[in-house]
Enzyme design. Structure first.
Site, PDB file in Angstrom:
ATOM      1  N   ASP A  17      -0.664  -0.366  14.316  1.00 29.18           N
ATOM      2  CA  ASP A  17      -0.020   0.616  13.437  1.00 29.18           C
ATOM      3  C   ASP A  17       0.335   1.840  14.271  1.00 29.18           C
ATOM      4  O   ASP A  17       0.195   1.818  15.505  1.00 29.18           O
ATOM      5  CB  ASP A  17      -0.940   0.971  12.251  1.00 29.18           C
ATOM      6  CG  ASP A  17      -0.124   1.264  10.995  1.00 29.18           C
ATOM      7  OD1 ASP A  17       0.696   2.199  11.031  1.00 29.18           O
ATOM      8  OD2 ASP A  17      -0.292   0.555   9.985  1.00 29.18           O
TER       9      ASP A  17
ATOM     10  N   HIS B 286       5.711   1.383  11.371  1.00 29.81           N
ATOM     11  CA  HIS B 286       4.278   1.473  11.711  1.00 29.81           C
ATOM     12  C   HIS B 286       4.044   1.021  13.150  1.00 29.81           C
ATOM     13  O   HIS B 286       3.125   0.251  13.423  1.00 29.81           O
ATOM     14  CB  HIS B 286       3.441   0.653  10.718  1.00 29.81           C
ATOM     15  CG  HIS B 286       3.358   1.290   9.361  1.00 29.81           C
ATOM     16  ND1 HIS B 286       2.587   2.405   9.115  1.00 29.81           N
ATOM     17  CD2 HIS B 286       3.970   0.992   8.189  1.00 29.81           C
ATOM     18  CE1 HIS B 286       2.719   2.753   7.822  1.00 29.81           C
ATOM     19  NE2 HIS B 286       3.560   1.925   7.247  1.00 29.81           N
TER      20      HIS B 286
ATOM     21  N   GLU C 130       7.475  -0.066   4.857  1.00 30.47           N
ATOM     22  CA  GLU C 130       7.597   1.366   5.141  1.00 30.47           C
ATOM     23  C   GLU C 130       8.259   1.646   6.493  1.00 30.47           C
ATOM     24  O   GLU C 130       7.665   2.277   7.362  1.00 30.47           O
ATOM     25  CB  GLU C 130       6.206   2.021   5.074  1.00 30.47           C
ATOM     26  CG  GLU C 130       5.620   1.925   3.679  1.00 30.47           C
ATOM     27  CD  GLU C 130       4.223   2.544   3.576  1.00 30.47           C
ATOM     28  OE1 GLU C 130       3.914   3.106   2.506  1.00 30.47           O
ATOM     29  OE2 GLU C 130       3.439   2.466   4.536  1.00 30.47           O
TER      30      GLU C 130
HETATM   31  C1  ACM Z   1       1.274  -1.059   2.515  1.00 32.48           C
HETATM   32  O1  ACM Z   1       0.336  -0.671   1.790  1.00 32.48           O
HETATM   33  N1  ACM Z   1       2.028  -0.184   3.163  1.00 32.48           N
HETATM   34  C2  ACM Z   1       1.582  -2.468   2.677  1.00 32.48           C
END
Ligand code: ACM
Length: 533
Positions: free
Chosen positions: A193, A268, A331
């Site tokens: 991440d 991420h 995201e």
């Molecule tokens: C997530 O909770 N961003 C998959």
């Protein structure tokens, strides 16, 4: 007519049978089997490792090293484990367990079922069986019972984010053990991440030399105004070597748990960009991120970056033998792609409509690559946005709509909605008595009430719902003890959602069994959230 004494017998027998998740059919019988030093474990060839595992489970607390044999010595009281093709109807993970005062018989069509019978057997013993040292005063009684059992869903998962806070290898093993005890069969490791890269990749050593370490960590929730952020000044990091991963994979395999690795892309990914700046959209060198949130620094969509990530996945596939490889996909803000000449040129030359389609192009390249290697791509539900890659499995986290859309399009789905499966949410209404969490509210009864198959699906579409999974995102979970606190007992409730037939579920009955089960978790040194409200 039921007499009072029969009723009492039944109640007494039932209270002794506090198995979680609740088995499909449980028929208590008279009496009990007592494990002693002369008890012999008898197996066939296929169940031999499971007989040995049972012996290993029983040894520490009982102090008895039971013999494991291919045939029963005359007159011995035996625990028999064997494969029985006649039970194929119980499915790949089903089993029969018959306990009488004279013998215990485990039969299953496949080894996984025999393994789950062993897990049930552990829960039929006194909670002290989970001690790691001899308990001299205990009598190792197993109530007589006939159990026929099999799971409702194929994907029974727990997820652990080891990127936001690194979790030691020993804790991953403990989580695998706890998953197995609850008949969960997937542990999803969120390995990368913005805040850390946690798996050694030999071709790209900087991913862990640089990407596994951050200078410090933000304290509390990130204020919208970043000038107000405060940091702890403590470096944080760690990673698993490839040898560590091989050890974890073997440990999980022996417990019928498939580890599902997740390598996040294109969002991420700041830890990767910090390690190899050429992966980013800007020339700047970035640090491994020290705050939480959704980060605009995503991977660039060049062929070189796609090749880099495919090379990473090659090493990941060599380590993780399971079918599923998770590529994240959630995201990924498109701010930098909108401003990037390279990204815009790619959109034009590929004839794409927009940046969402560009992410789908990126994901499709990974899907083709993984499919060519006999694996299946898994992604969070954002991978639907610019068109779904042909073989992708979707994890529906932003509610259930992504799961519905994917199942209708003929894709397999794992249900992971925040509303029912995010174990990083608060579990008490009164948050002042709880350690700081990310937010939300997910009490135990809400988890228990969860129905993974969306009502909108037809039976044909519903077949694509593989199951569900609990999520442990670790921004606010700094260590294993807190992870246990957030996961338990909610994972016990989810295990029952995933295993037990819908019509056999009962929350009051679950709570009654949970009282006994929490004593087991206490012996196992699980820092579970106490029952209150
Ligand atoms: C997530 O909770 N961003 C998959």
């Amino acid at each position: 007519m039921i007499t009072l004494s029969t009723l009492l017998l039944v109640l007494a027998a039932d209270s002794a049978i506090s198995v979680i998740p609740r088995p499909v059919h449980v028929t208590p019988g008279p009496g009990a089997f007592v494990v002693t030093g002369t008890t012999v474990i008898v197996t066939d060839r296929a169940t031999r490792p499971l007989g040995e595992l049972l012996g290993d489970y029983l040894f520490p607390a009982t102090g008895l090293r039971l013999a494991v044999r291919a045939a029963a010595p005359a007159g011995a009281r035996v625990i028999t484990l064997r494969l029985d093709p006649a039970l194929t109807g119980l499915g790949a993970e089903g089993y029969r367990l018959d306990v009488t005062p004279g013998r215990i018989t485990i039969r299953a069509p496949q080894p996984a079922g025999a393994f789950y019978a062993v897990q049930t057997l552990r829960q039929l013993l006194p909670a002290a069986i989970f001690r790691q040292a001899r308990v001299p005063t205990a009598v190792w009684t197993i109530p007589a019972v006939s159990i026929e059992d099999f799971p409702r869903f194929r994907w029974r998962g727990i997820h652990l984010d080891v990127a936001r806070h690194f979790m030691p290898k020993e804790f991953v093993k403990k989580l695998v053990d706890l998953a197995a005890l609850h008949k969960l069969n997937r542990v999803h490791l969120h390995l990368t991440d913005d805040q850390g890269w946690r798996i050694e990749i030999r071709q790209y050593p900087r991913l862990t030399q640089v990407g596994a370490w951050r200078r410090q960590t933000i304290i509390g929730h990130s204020d919208r105004d970043s000038t107000k952020w405060r940091f702890d000044g403590q470096p944080h990091g760690g990673f698993y070597t490839q040898d560590d991963i091989a050890e974890l994979v073997a440990y999980a395999q022996a417990r019928f748990v498939t580890l599902v690795p997740e390598i996040e892309m294109p969002g991420h990914s700041q830890a990767a960009i910090a390690s190899y700046p050429e992966l980013g959209n800007k020339p700047d060198t970035l640090p491994v991120w020290t705050a939480w949130g959704v980060d605009e620094n995503i991977l660039n969509p060049s062929d070189a970056t796609i090749r880099f990530e495919q090379n990473v996945l090659t090493e990941v596939m060599a380590l993780f033998p399971g079918r599923w490889i998770h590529i994240g996909g959630d995201e990924a803000p498109k701010t930098q792609w909108k401003a990037s000449p390279l990204a815009q040129a790619r959109i034009r030359e590929l004839g794409l409509k927009d940046e969402d389609e560009l992410q789908s192009y990126f994901t499709r390249r990974m899907d083709e690559f993984l499919t060519a290697h006999g694996r299946s791509l898994v992604g969070w539900d954002e991978i639907l946005e610019g068109g779904l890659a042909p073989n992708a499995v979707v994890m529906s986290w932003r509610g259930i709509d992504g799961g519905i859309a994917a199942a209708r399009a003929g894709h397999d789905v794992v249900m992971t909605p925040g509303s029912h499966t995010y174990f990083d949410y608060y579990q008490s209404a009164d948050t002042t008595t709880e350690p700081l969490a990310i937010g939300g509210f997910l009490p135990l009864d809400t988890v228990y009430a969860y129905e993974p198959v969306p009502a909108a699906l037809t039976p044909d579409e519903a077949r694509h719902v593989l199951g569900a999974q609990g999520q442990l995102w670790t921004e606010y979970i700094p260590d294993p003890k807190r992870a246990e606190y957030m996961a338990f007992p909610r994972a016990c409730a989810l295990a029952e959602v995933l295993w037990t037939p819908r019509e056999a579920k009962s929350y009051p009955d679950f709570l009654a069994r949970l009282a006994t089960h929490l004593a087991r978790l206490a012996v196992l040194d699980v820092n579970y959230h106490p029952l209150k409200n």
